[in-house]
Design an enzyme around this catalytic site. Structure first.
Site, PDB file in Angstrom:
ATOM      1  N   TRP A 125     -24.873 -15.154  -6.309  1.00  0.00           N
ATOM      2  CA  TRP A 125     -23.496 -14.941  -6.796  1.00  0.00           C
ATOM      3  C   TRP A 125     -22.990 -16.131  -7.598  1.00  0.00           C
ATOM      4  CZ3 TRP A 125     -20.516 -10.990  -7.736  1.00  0.00           C
ATOM      5  CH2 TRP A 125     -20.895  -9.767  -7.200  1.00  0.00           C
TER       6      TRP A 125
ATOM      7  N   TRP B 198     -16.113 -14.517  -7.355  1.00  0.00           N
ATOM      8  CA  TRP B 198     -17.468 -14.223  -6.865  1.00  0.00           C
ATOM      9  C   TRP B 198     -17.499 -14.024  -5.357  1.00  0.00           C
ATOM     10  CZ3 TRP B 198     -19.288 -18.026  -3.524  1.00  0.00           C
ATOM     11  CH2 TRP B 198     -18.627 -19.271  -3.585  1.00  0.00           C
TER      12      TRP B 198
ATOM     13  N   TRP C 112      -8.952 -16.797 -10.917  1.00  0.00           N
ATOM     14  CA  TRP C 112      -9.588 -15.487 -10.758  1.00  0.00           C
ATOM     15  C   TRP C 112      -8.533 -14.385 -10.706  1.00  0.00           C
ATOM     16  CZ3 TRP C 112     -14.550 -15.784 -11.676  1.00  0.00           C
ATOM     17  CH2 TRP C 112     -15.284 -16.907 -11.298  1.00  0.00           C
TER      18      TRP C 112
END
Ligand SMILES: Cc1cc2nc3c(=O)[nH]c(=O)nc-3n(C[C@H](O)[C@H](O)[C@H](O)COP(=O)(O)OP(=O)(O)OC[C@H]3O[C@@H](n4cnc5c(N)ncnc54)[C@H](O)[C@@H]3O)c2cc1C
Length: 472
Positions: free
Chosen positions: A390, A367, A314
């Site tokens: 999510w 998320w 991420w």
């Protein structure tokens, strides 16, 4: 002094259809209530001012409703769950409580708290009666043929509906009768509400009280429900029930909502019945995410449902994240949605999907950052539904479609807010722009309105995300 029965209220802030309260009242013992405003713990669970204020306002209304039945609502002074067992034990001794009643909460910290409480009380010979009210059907009562928990919504829904047909799931419990007055004073809950304020706009939008929630449910069932399927995806229209906050803190029970929807089907035309069924299936989504929480408790530990997605690299681009939070990404539909959240403590479901997918698929931001921000702003913050939503959007969760479901925010905008009415409501700087340009204003128009350029190129971001997931 006579023995008493204690009802410990948590996310079940109502007097009607409340199994714990109902069972305590049936004993014939004098009933007292208690609530623990564990502010520190709530903040650790990412609750923000909107939700804290909303829950406390609901508790104050609950205290009034209980007072009418001569049931005092006491306060348990505990900042966090760790302090709860000892203070509860003290209260139990002081009021000669012979049995404690509560409706189970499903998350792991709540479960651990309740296990400790139960152990300590039973060691003192105090009966502990745990009831269920979080869902219409117990989360672990529905399993696959191989006795597993479901991982996908549609087969779960089919099994859920089949189970509903088998049992008396929708019998609603009455409010308890007025008991003789006790010599015990209720806490001054209004004073506690005042210590935890939020914006007046949010207070006005989300009135508290069981009576107000029922009025809203009845009004929706007589009107909006009949066109729900046609209107629910358009954020400029009030096409959904807006009952999520009442459901999240248990001012309404899932059973009451499902039963009201089902009742509205009587006498409805076939077209209206289809509209109603769509709403009922949304309530089953709520049940599904609680089923997932119970079956896969790792989701409570900040872990993805799909374990392989742990490896996703991420982005930690704080600037992008701030632009998303502030509604300054340069994608009007994303920005209008985020400003709706920031101003009202609520966001339309279609928009929740759009902004969640934008954060995770266009910005490739974790998320969990979005989940936390939502929880901090929402009045209807609900762990299971928020986490489920999510993870669904991020493709780390239960979505049956693989990771290549990536919304184009501009197409979503033209499809679900064609005239730009919703955009204009929350983006005053774009108020004068016509329907053709408002979904993606040309650069010169943006600069004249002080509206930012898009912070990413959607097509390139999409390719990068697809490659990232493919390489897992
Ligand atoms: C990223 C994301 C985060 C979300 N976070 C939350 C949250 O914190 N709390 C919350 O209650 N809902 C959450 N939802 C689900 C949904 O967006 C809201 O329940 C809905 O927008 C509430 O509006 P309403 O009451 O008008 O819903 P309606 O359309 O009238 O639906 C009726 C009820 O069904 C339930 N429901 C509807 N859709 C869903 C869904 N997709 N998942 C679970 N339950 C649903 C809600 O309890 C809702 O009140 C989230 C969805 C997404 C995509």
């Amino acid at each position: 002094m006579k023995h008493t029965a204690l009802v410990w209220f948590r996310s079940d802030l109502r007097v009607s259809d409340n199994p714990a309260l109902h069972r305590a009242a049936k004993t014939g013992l004098p009933v007292i209530g208690v609530f623990a405003p564990c502010i520190k713990q709530w903040q650790q669970h990412d609750w923000g001012a909107n939700k804290i204020n909303y829950v406390l306002r609901q508790v104050a209304c609950l205290a009034d409703d209980l007072e009418k039945r001569n049931i005092p609502l006491l306060k348990l002074t505990a900042e966090d769950f760790a302090q709860v067992p000892d203070v509860l034990v003290k209260l139990v001794k002081k009021h000669k409580v012979s049995a404690v009643y509560f409706n189970d909460e499903l998350e792991i910290n709540e479960q651990a708290r309740d296990e400790k409480v139960q152990k300590q009380l039973e060691a003192m010979d105090v009966e502990v009666v745990r009831c269920h009210d979080q869902t219409v059907i117990l989360p672990n009562a529905i399993k696959t043929k191989t006795d597993d928990f479901y991982k996908v919504y549609t087969p779960y829904r089919k099994a859920w509906e089949a189970e509903l047909d088998k049992g008396e799931y929708l019998t609603l419990l009455p409010k308890p009768k007025k008991q003789s007055a006790l010599d015990i004073q209720s806490e001054n809950w209004q004073a506690i509400v005042e210590k935890h304020p939020t914006s007046q706009a949010v207070i006005d939008l989300w009135p508290a009280g069981e009576a107000a929630a029922h009025k809203q449910l009845q009004a929706f069932c007589g009107d909006g429900l009949l066109t729900y399927q046609d209107q629910r995806d358009f954020p400029a229209i009030e096409g959904t029930s807006r009952l999520s906050a009442s459901l999240a803190c248990g001012v309404l029970s899932a059973k009451q909502c499902y039963a009201a929807g089902l009742q509205a089907k009587d006498g409805a035309s076939p077209k209206e019945q289809t509209q109603i069924s769509t709403w009922l299936s949304e309530l089953i989504w709520r049940e599904f995410y609680r089923h997932v929480l119970v079956g896969f408790p790792r989701v409570c530990r900040n872990q993805p449902f799909k374990t392989a997605t742990r490896k996703i690299p991420w982005s930690d681009n704080e600037e992008h994240f701030k632009a998303w939070c502030d509604g300054r990404t340069g994608f009007p539909i994303v920005d209008a949605a985020m400003r709706q959240l920031n101003e009202t403590g609520w966001m339309h479901n279609r928009l929740r999907m759009i902004v969640a997918m934008f954060l995770t698929k266009d910005l490739l931001i974790d998320w969990r950052w979005g989940e936390r921000y939502f929880m901090n702003q929402l009045v209807d913050g609900d762990f299971a539904s928020n986490n489920g939503g999510w993870q669904w959007a991020a493709s780390t969760g239960t979505d049956a479609v693989p990771y290549f479901r990536i919304f184009n925010p501009t197409s979503q905008s033209t499809r679900f807010d064609a005239r730009g009415d919703f955009l204009r409501q929350y983006l005053p700087e774009l108020a004068e722009i016509g329907s053709k340009d408002i979904h993606d204003p040309p650069p010169l128009v943006r600069s004249s309105c002080d509206y930012p350029l898009p912070i990413v190129d959607h097509a390139k971001a999409r390719d990068k995300t697809l490659a990232t997931f493919k390489n897992l």
